[in-house]
Design an enzyme around this catalytic site. Sequence first.
Site, PDB file in Angstrom:
ATOM      1  N   LYS A 137      46.047  61.150  36.796  1.00 35.51           N
ATOM      2  CA  LYS A 137      47.260  60.536  36.221  1.00 35.51           C
ATOM      3  C   LYS A 137      48.273  60.267  37.335  1.00 35.51           C
ATOM      4  CE  LYS A 137      48.164  59.720  32.525  1.00 35.51           C
ATOM      5  NZ  LYS A 137      47.907  58.490  31.703  1.00 35.51           N
ATOM      6  N   ASN A 150      52.345  66.842  23.637  1.00 37.16           N
ATOM      7  CA  ASN A 150      52.599  66.332  22.281  1.00 37.16           C
ATOM      8  C   ASN A 150      51.804  67.127  21.257  1.00 37.16           C
ATOM      9  OD1 ASN A 150      53.209  62.773  22.360  1.00 37.16           O
ATOM     10  ND2 ASN A 150      53.684  64.255  23.942  1.00 37.16           N
ATOM     11  N   ILE A 183      48.331  59.500  20.648  1.00 35.88           N
ATOM     12  CA  ILE A 183      49.690  58.963  20.814  1.00 35.88           C
ATOM     13  C   ILE A 183      49.711  57.455  20.569  1.00 35.88           C
ATOM     14  CG2 ILE A 183      51.660  58.737  22.384  1.00 35.88           C
ATOM     15  CD1 ILE A 183      50.595  61.228  23.872  1.00 35.88           C
ATOM     16  N   THR A 230      52.239  61.866  32.265  1.00 30.23           N
ATOM     17  CA  THR A 230      52.397  63.238  31.785  1.00 30.23           C
ATOM     18  C   THR A 230      53.283  64.053  32.730  1.00 30.23           C
ATOM     19  OG1 THR A 230      51.149  65.299  31.574  1.00 30.23           O
ATOM     20  CG2 THR A 230      50.163  63.638  32.943  1.00 30.23           C
ATOM     21  N   ASP A 231      53.860  65.130  32.208  1.00 33.56           N
ATOM     22  CA  ASP A 231      54.634  66.038  33.079  1.00 33.56           C
ATOM     23  C   ASP A 231      53.703  66.849  33.993  1.00 33.56           C
ATOM     24  OD1 ASP A 231      53.539  67.742  31.145  1.00 33.56           O
ATOM     25  OD2 ASP A 231      55.426  68.739  30.645  1.00 33.56           O
ATOM     26  N   GLU A 232      52.385  66.814  33.692  1.00 41.34           N
ATOM     27  CA  GLU A 232      51.453  67.622  34.489  1.00 41.34           C
ATOM     28  C   GLU A 232      51.341  67.130  35.934  1.00 41.34           C
ATOM     29  OE1 GLU A 232      47.891  68.963  32.632  1.00 41.34           O
ATOM     30  OE2 GLU A 232      48.688  68.713  30.619  1.00 41.34           O
ATOM     31  N   TYR A 239      42.459  66.066  35.871  1.00 35.40           N
ATOM     32  CA  TYR A 239      43.209  65.207  34.938  1.00 35.40           C
ATOM     33  C   TYR A 239      44.559  64.816  35.523  1.00 35.40           C
ATOM     34  CZ  TYR A 239      46.456  64.078  31.156  1.00 35.40           C
ATOM     35  OH  TYR A 239      47.443  63.482  30.389  1.00 35.40           O
TER      36      TYR A 239
HETATM   37  P1  NAD Z   1      43.672  60.471  23.547  1.00 35.13           P
HETATM   38  O1  NAD Z   1      42.583  61.086  24.344  1.00 35.13           O
HETATM   39  O2  NAD Z   1      43.930  60.957  22.159  1.00 35.13           O
HETATM   40  O3  NAD Z   1      43.419  58.898  23.413  1.00 35.13           O
HETATM   41  C1  NAD Z   1      42.990  58.104  24.490  1.00 35.13           C
HETATM   42  C2  NAD Z   1      42.562  56.740  23.931  1.00 35.13           C
HETATM   43  O4  NAD Z   1      42.166  55.928  25.046  1.00 35.13           O
HETATM   44  C3  NAD Z   1      41.365  56.832  22.981  1.00 35.13           C
HETATM   45  O5  NAD Z   1      41.575  56.015  21.854  1.00 35.13           O
HETATM   46  C4  NAD Z   1      40.190  56.288  23.829  1.00 35.13           C
HETATM   47  O6  NAD Z   1      39.193  55.648  23.065  1.00 35.13           O
HETATM   48  C5  NAD Z   1      40.926  55.303  24.736  1.00 35.13           C
HETATM   49  N1  NAD Z   1      40.206  55.076  26.000  1.00 35.13           N
HETATM   50  C6  NAD Z   1      39.680  56.010  26.844  1.00 35.13           C
HETATM   51  N2  NAD Z   1      39.081  55.411  27.886  1.00 35.13           N
HETATM   52  C7  NAD Z   1      39.246  54.065  27.711  1.00 35.13           C
HETATM   53  C8  NAD Z   1      38.860  52.921  28.461  1.00 35.13           C
HETATM   54  N3  NAD Z   1      38.163  53.041  29.604  1.00 35.13           N
HETATM   55  N4  NAD Z   1      39.206  51.702  28.002  1.00 35.13           N
HETATM   56  C9  NAD Z   1      39.908  51.560  26.846  1.00 35.13           C
HETATM   57  N5  NAD Z   1      40.284  52.610  26.081  1.00 35.13           N
HETATM   58  C10 NAD Z   1      39.958  53.851  26.521  1.00 35.13           C
HETATM   59  O7  NAD Z   1      44.969  60.579  24.444  1.00 35.13           O
HETATM   60  P2  NAD Z   1      46.485  60.817  24.002  1.00 35.13           P
HETATM   61  O8  NAD Z   1      46.713  62.267  23.844  1.00 35.13           O
HETATM   62  O9  NAD Z   1      46.828  59.886  22.901  1.00 35.13           O
HETATM   63  O10 NAD Z   1      47.230  60.369  25.337  1.00 35.13           O
HETATM   64  C11 NAD Z   1      47.579  59.005  25.542  1.00 35.13           C
HETATM   65  C12 NAD Z   1      48.241  58.853  26.896  1.00 35.13           C
HETATM   66  O11 NAD Z   1      49.392  59.675  26.973  1.00 35.13           O
HETATM   67  C13 NAD Z   1      47.353  59.275  28.065  1.00 35.13           C
HETATM   68  O12 NAD Z   1      47.554  58.371  29.112  1.00 35.13           O
HETATM   69  C14 NAD Z   1      47.855  60.662  28.428  1.00 35.13           C
HETATM   70  O13 NAD Z   1      47.651  60.918  29.788  1.00 35.13           O
HETATM   71  C15 NAD Z   1      49.317  60.538  28.089  1.00 35.13           C
HETATM   72  N6  NAD Z   1      49.992  61.798  27.716  1.00 35.13           N
HETATM   73  C16 NAD Z   1      49.456  62.593  26.739  1.00 35.13           C
HETATM   74  C17 NAD Z   1      50.129  63.768  26.362  1.00 35.13           C
HETATM   75  C18 NAD Z   1      49.607  64.658  25.252  1.00 35.13           C
HETATM   76  O14 NAD Z   1      50.161  65.734  25.034  1.00 35.13           O
HETATM   77  N7  NAD Z   1      48.581  64.253  24.510  1.00 35.13           N
HETATM   78  C19 NAD Z   1      51.322  64.107  26.996  1.00 35.13           C
HETATM   79  C20 NAD Z   1      51.837  63.263  27.980  1.00 35.13           C
HETATM   80  C21 NAD Z   1      51.163  62.097  28.318  1.00 35.13           C
END
Ligand code: NAD
Length: 350
Positions: free
Chosen positions: A163, A189, A12, A133-135, A159
């Site tokens: 969050k 997403n 994202i 997240t909605d979770e 997880y």
């Molecule tokens: P992702 O796992 O694809 O990406 C996470 C990124 O964070 C990676 O680039 C990773 O290198 C970086 N990262 C991890 N630990 C780190 C640290 N200690 N310091 C710096 N960088 C670090 O995740 P995503 O799917 O892009 O999700 C992004 C955010 O959105 C998250 O907070 C997630 O909880 C939230 N979210 C995701 C979804 C979904 O469907 N993917 C839905 C709702 C919310």
Amino acid sequence: MRILVSGGAGFIGSAVIRYLIKNTNCEVANVDKLTYAGNLESLASESDSARYHFYQVDICDGVALDAVFAEFKPTAVVHLAAESHVDRSIDGPSEFIQTNIVGTYSLLEATRRYWSGLPAEAKSAFRFHHISTDEVYGDLEGTDDLFTETTPYAPSSPYSASKASSDHLVRAWQRTYGLPVLVTNCSNNYGPYHFPEKLVPHVILNALAGKPLPVYGDGSQIRDWLYVEDHARALVEVVSKGQVGETYNIGGHNEKRNLEVVETICALLDELVPLEARSYKELITFVKDRPGHDRRYAIDASKIERELGWVPQETFETGLRKTVQWYLDNREWWQRVLSGEYQLGRLGGD
Ligand code: NAD
């Protein structure tokens, strides 16, 4: 605006940075540790922009964060860095506690140190936007119920619990220290540049390889799906126009059973890259359900629609078609993820 995006090399975060570089004049700092989920190849064209700056930093490292704040001087933080895969959180929760809770705490404190020293006008214009997240709301019992911004928290997995903790910290930093925060809670997403361990890309890539398509339990778990570029646009709306202290739920009005998602991907592949005399659906395999698996999530996104005028542009059908087509057209991106080559640059290899 000068926006510090944490986790900008993830699924994202990279969509947010692509959106900001393409559609705004913002300066963008990508602060990312580059875990297995971080992939700078998702930002191949943006990295040439003079408005894009990359810092390989762990958000748990307060000293390194102070240096980034001092150099980049953000007017907003958009915080996406997290461990994000539920299955991994069940196998090993430690990293989730560390990054999602301790890391958020550390980023909040670095932000507060920087923000406290700003002149009054810059201080009140500053924003800390936390992406959740909605979770965190847990399992929905009724078939018509929807998560609203006031639904009580009841997380089920390591997880979602991590969050939920980070959401509480962010709100406490506003109430206690006056930090101008915003929180968004979004549904599942899907879209381009999604790491292949997640359901949609996993199914597309396994199908293309002729491998089984694993479906948890009977596949009747319901999720609300949002195309990632719609989410990125929503986040930019919230950080630039949202009311300080508010939470906005973001969703796509696309409630689907997991089995339905897998079957729709199979139908798209049957149309776009047909197999001889059989359907990809024949690869579907039911596997033992995930422990603590929530049955249903569904988002009421009416607040962000009403207050900020955001609505998703993609339906599930149009978004999923674009996604499948993207994986067919961008084999090099995911083949380098599957082979591990996407990590070579950062390790000093070639
Ligand atoms: P992702 O796992 O694809 O990406 C996470 C990124 O964070 C990676 O680039 C990773 O290198 C970086 N990262 C991890 N630990 C780190 C640290 N200690 N310091 C710096 N960088 C670090 O995740 P995503 O799917 O892009 O999700 C992004 C955010 O959105 C998250 O907070 C997630 O909880 C939230 N979210 C995701 C979804 C979904 O469907 N993917 C839905 C709702 C919310």
